[in-house]
Scaffold this motif. Structure first.
Motif, short mmCIF file in Angstrom:
data_model
loop_
_atom_site.label_atom_id
_atom_site.label_comp_id
_atom_site.label_asym_id
_atom_site.label_seq_id
_atom_site.Cartn_x
_atom_site.Cartn_y
_atom_site.Cartn_z
N ARG A 221 35.57 -3.41 6.05
CA ARG A 221 36.29 -4.67 5.80
C ARG A 221 35.31 -5.83 5.77
NH1 ARG A 221 40.50 -6.42 10.33
NH2 ARG A 221 41.46 -4.46 9.70
N GLN B 252 40.94 -14.05 2.88
CA GLN B 252 40.72 -13.06 1.83
C GLN B 252 40.00 -11.88 2.48
OE1 GLN B 252 40.99 -11.93 -1.34
NE2 GLN B 252 39.46 -10.41 -0.87
N PHE C 239 38.43 -8.00 1.74
CA PHE C 239 38.09 -6.85 0.91
C PHE C 239 38.12 -5.67 1.85
CE2 PHE C 239 35.77 -7.07 -3.38
CZ PHE C 239 36.72 -7.90 -3.93
N THR D 33 38.00 -1.71 2.09
CA THR D 33 37.69 -0.44 1.43
C THR D 33 38.51 0.66 2.09
OG1 THR D 33 35.45 -1.25 1.07
CG2 THR D 33 35.81 1.11 0.76
N ILE E 137 39.14 -0.27 -3.29
CA ILE E 137 39.09 -1.52 -2.52
C ILE E 137 40.40 -2.26 -2.73
CG2 ILE E 137 37.98 -3.78 -2.24
CD1 ILE E 137 35.33 -2.47 -2.96
N ASN E 138 41.01 -2.67 -1.61
CA ASN E 138 42.16 -3.56 -1.62
C ASN E 138 41.65 -4.98 -1.40
OD1 ASN E 138 44.36 -1.68 -1.79
ND2 ASN E 138 44.06 -1.16 0.36
N SER E 139 41.96 -5.88 -2.31
CA SER E 139 41.71 -7.29 -2.11
C SER E 139 43.03 -7.87 -1.60
CB SER E 139 41.32 -7.95 -3.44
OG SER E 139 41.26 -9.34 -3.31
N GLN F 191 45.10 -10.92 0.18
CA GLN F 191 45.18 -12.34 0.50
C GLN F 191 46.28 -12.53 1.53
OE1 GLN F 191 45.19 -11.54 -3.14
NE2 GLN F 191 43.01 -11.46 -2.69
N TYR G 56 45.70 -6.76 -4.28
CA TYR G 56 45.18 -6.55 -5.63
C TYR G 56 44.13 -5.46 -5.49
CZ TYR G 56 42.99 -8.44 -10.00
OH TYR G 56 42.47 -8.64 -11.25
N TRP G 57 44.34 -4.28 -6.09
CA TRP G 57 43.42 -3.19 -5.79
C TRP G 57 42.91 -2.47 -7.02
CZ3 TRP G 57 48.66 -2.70 -4.86
CH2 TRP G 57 49.32 -1.58 -5.36
#
Length: 175
Positions: A109, A119, A121, A123, A140-142, A144, A158-159
């Protein structure tokens, strides 16, 4: 007379500052910190084959306007994104998760915050069963997040999945 007693009880409770617990407050501990929120996010979609997920808890994590945004390539090889509400995600993936078994585990992370926004990131590795040793997928999950002062809300996820042409960079893997 019974009505007067009931009204008096309601007034006394109201004046004493005691409020009735909102049914959704049963999950408040799950979103009290960023770590709790992310741990709950991964845990709530994970389960063995045949194990139902707690979709009430899943939806509780998300802001009412939240989106889940998977990315991938279309048949022409162009990048695409699909925008789902939490209910849309459940409709699109819920049955598959239960029929196939699915565990998503965070392995790394990175976090950036400014003011009330964060935010992440995150993994991940995906498995069919908790006992599996080799993941069938990584990515990877982004994520927010918003901290409104009372709780953490997932605003968007957003992945992107890893592929041979798009390996996860070393900076987003455990060292």
């Amino acid at each position: 007379m019974k009505k007067l007693i009931l009204i008096a009880i309601v007034v006394v409770i109201g004046l004493s500052g005691v409020k009735a617990q909102d049914p959704s407050d049963k999950y408040l501990e799950k979103v009290s910190t960023m770590d709790n929120t992310l741990q709950t996010l991964y845990a709530v979609i994970s389960g063995e084959k045949g194990e139902e997920r707690n979709w009430e808890l899943f939806k509780y994590l998300f802001h009412p306007e939240a989106r889940l945004i998977p990315t991938g390539k279309n048949s022409e090889g162009l990048a695409k994104a699909r925008f789902l509400t939490p209910d849309g995600y459940i409709e699109a993936s819920g049955k598959w998760l239960v029929e196939n078994g699915f565990f998503e585990k965070e392995i790394h992370r990175t976090v950036q915050s400014f003011g009330d926004i964060t935010q992440v990131f995150s993994t991940y590795e995906s498995f069919r069963s908790e006992s599996d040793e080799t993941p069938f997928m990584r990515g990877i999950n982004s994520i927010q997040l918003l901290n409104d002062g009372n709780r953490w809300w997932v605003i968007n996820i957003y992945w992107c999945q890893e592929s041979p042409s798009n390996p996860i960079p070393g900076e987003f893997l455990p060292q």
